[in-house]
Design an enzyme around this catalytic site. Structure first.
Site, PDB file in Angstrom:
ATOM      1  N   ASP A 152       0.824  -1.196   0.000  1.00 23.01           N
ATOM      2  CA  ASP A 152       0.000   0.000   0.000  1.00 23.01           C
ATOM      3  C   ASP A 152       0.865   1.255   0.000  1.00 23.01           C
ATOM      4  O   ASP A 152       2.092   1.200   0.041  1.00 23.01           O
ATOM      5  CB  ASP A 152      -0.926  -0.002   1.218  1.00 23.01           C
ATOM      6  CG  ASP A 152      -1.885  -1.170   1.222  1.00 23.01           C
ATOM      7  OD1 ASP A 152      -2.193  -1.668   0.120  1.00 23.01           O
ATOM      8  OD2 ASP A 152      -2.312  -1.596   2.313  1.00 23.01           O
ATOM      9  N   TYR A 207       5.530 -10.189   6.910  1.00 21.94           N
ATOM     10  CA  TYR A 207       5.610  -8.745   7.104  1.00 21.94           C
ATOM     11  C   TYR A 207       6.076  -8.471   8.528  1.00 21.94           C
ATOM     12  O   TYR A 207       5.932  -9.299   9.428  1.00 21.94           O
ATOM     13  CB  TYR A 207       4.243  -8.093   6.912  1.00 21.94           C
ATOM     14  CG  TYR A 207       3.750  -7.997   5.493  1.00 21.94           C
ATOM     15  CD1 TYR A 207       3.863  -6.807   4.773  1.00 21.94           C
ATOM     16  CD2 TYR A 207       3.141  -9.085   4.869  1.00 21.94           C
ATOM     17  CE1 TYR A 207       3.388  -6.713   3.477  1.00 21.94           C
ATOM     18  CE2 TYR A 207       2.664  -8.998   3.568  1.00 21.94           C
ATOM     19  CZ  TYR A 207       2.793  -7.806   2.881  1.00 21.94           C
ATOM     20  OH  TYR A 207       2.322  -7.717   1.588  1.00 21.94           O
TER      21      TYR A 207
END
Length: 504
Positions: A152, A207
């Site tokens: 993002d 992540y």
């Protein structure tokens, strides 16, 4: 007369010297056939057919002048008049690292130059370095480009992997990096199978989310500034809550545009935990790591945001279980600054092709030193300096009291259900009977009623302002497509009913 004798002489000459060839010309009359290769004279009909094929340029089933014509075309198209050697394209994967600050995500937005992405800089570098032709940069499908994860806006990566077809030129990594900014680096390259797709072949993604530890400070009895230090008891509670995410759950409340009954909303999380805190430039930070098969848009940021809200005392622990149900739950979304794609995993591909003797396993252990150096030089300093100057985490924490974690949204399919927390005594289900509910904003009132069994009518009125205020949070289709219902109520679809601004 003389013509038959000339044709007979010509035929004898061809049988003696062989057919004429555009490449070799006629054989010299003085060159006798080699011993052992003498063939019997062919019949007259066969000789005529052979003569016709020779004149048409046919030899061995292929036109012999095609290569010469193609070479001539290449020479004419070459700007410098020299023959250009065309290298074959090969399918490869690139190991990328980048700092996402200032970029609108990873994926390229073709035709939208105002939103710069990581792939914009990458494709430009590939063209300038001579790895791909210019038209492949305009249409990325021509080089079979695929990224492993779409990060993002503002999200960084230390182990992004993209697959594509390129010309394997000399010193390819050095040439690509020479056309990239210093906060985007290509750290490794490997050959893969021709049908490899980095998105589809990826088994899992890891992540990490880096945040200042004062995000876990309790709102009532802890300091809310940089002097806060995470205690061992609080760290144990954080890890206990993060462990609840492990397994398969319905994460429709942790993303947008996903219904509670969509199969794609169910995701599998392999592991999630918080590491020991560390101090950088006088501020204590912690790193939350999560590994899963795949993640939806904003999913990890909302997973972190909900745990932070629970630890700080704004939400009960029971909200975790409710968030996996069909009811709509208001889940806060943590800032994107601290989120980093650390690595991607290809276990199944490595088991099948990693030891076949033809392909390399997709293991980046040799590039680990470069990945660590990039994180220390670009990713960590960017997160720390941005947090100090822009205070994105502190500003986001100030919005947590606005969220209503006790109320849940009821679907339009259950109009007779009791209203959640905040109801003022009137039951839903009777047409035209309003329900006053506290909204997420203290200066507004949410008034809801049911109009029919298939519709839920809702309007938000500002106190003292009169009339209907802006419908923030509702979909454009609900506002513009359906219009006002009777008595000034707005008919809403289930998607609008689930808006957290309705406080249901």
């Amino acid at each position: 007369m003389a013509a038959p004798s000339l044709r007979a002489a010509a035929g004898a000459l061809r049988r003696a010297c062989g057919a004429w060839s555009p490449r070799l010309g006629r054989r010299l009359l003085c060159s006798p056939p080699m011993a052992g290769n003498v063939q019997a004279p062919a019949p007259v009909g066969a000789a005529r057919e052979q003569d016709r094929k020779a004149r048409s340029g046919w030899q061995g089933g292929a036109r012999v002048w095609e290569d010469a014509e193609q070479q001539a075309k290449k020479l004419r198209s070459s700007p410098d008049g020299e023959l250009q050697r065309k290298l074959p394209k090969r399918k490869i994967v690139l190991l990328m690292a980048y700092s996402g600050k200032g970029y609108h995500g990873m994926q390229r937005n073709v035709g939208s130059s105002q939103f710069k992405t990581i792939e914009d800089d990458l494709v430009s570098a590939l063209v300038l370095s001579g790895c791909i032709p210019e038209n492949h940069g305009e249409d990325m499908r021509k080089m079979s480009f695929q990224r492993c994860a779409r990060t993002d806006k503002g999200v960084s990566a230390a182990g992004q992997v993209v697959s594509l077809k390129v010309w394997l030129i000399d010193d390819i990594l050095e040439k690509i990096n020479s056309h990239l900014p210093p906060h985007i680096r290509i750290l490794g390259l490997k050959r893969v199978t021709g049908g490899f797709n980095s998105k589809n072949k990826c088994d899992a993604r890891t992540y990490f989310y880096m945040l200042p530890t004062f995000a876990f400070a309790h709102k009532d009895h802890d300091v809310q500034d940089e002097s806060y230090r995470l205690s061992a008891e609080t760290l144990l509670r954080v890890n206990r809550l993060l462990a609840c995410y492990k397994g398969t759950h319905n994460f429709h409340n942790f993303t947008s545009q996903k219904g509670p009954r969509e199969a794609s909303a169910r995701r599998y999380v392999l592991d999630m935990f918080c590491e020991e805190p560390f101090v950088r430039d006088g501020m204590e930070f912690a790193v939350i790591k999560v590994k899963g098969q795949s993640f939806m848009t904003h999913q990890i940021r909302k997973m972190v945001g909900l745990v932070v809200a629970i630890v700080k005392g704004y939400a009960p622990e029971s909200v975790l279980e409710r968030s996996w149900g069909e009811a709509k739950v208001d889940v806060p979304k943590a800032p994107g600054l601290g989120l980093v794609l650390e690595r991607v995993h290809f276990e199944k591909y490595n088991q099948r092709f990693g030891n076949d003797g033809l392909h390399e396993p997709l293991d980046w252990s040799r590039e680990e030193a470069g990945v660590t150096a990039f994180k220390e030089q670009h990713i960590y300093p960017t997160i720390i300096s941005t947090e100090r100057h822009e205070r994105s985490m502190a500003q986001w924490l100030s919005t947590l009291p606005v969220h209503d974690f006790n109320a849940t949204a009821h679907t339009a399919a259950c109009p007779d259900a009791k209203v959640g927390a905040g109801a003022v005594g009137l039951e839903a289900g009777a047409p035209g009977r309003p329900q006053a509910l506290p909204s997420r904003r203290s200066d507004e009132l949410v008034t809801c009623c049911t109009w029919a069994s298939s519709h839920l009518l809702c309007r938000r009125a500002g106190r003292g302002a009169g009339g209907v205020s802006a419908f923030r949070g509702h979909t454009a289709g609900d506002e513009l497509g359906q219009g006002m219902g009777p008595s000034g109520w707005w008919p809403h679809s289930a998607a609008c009913v689930h808006s957290p601004l309705c406080a249901w």
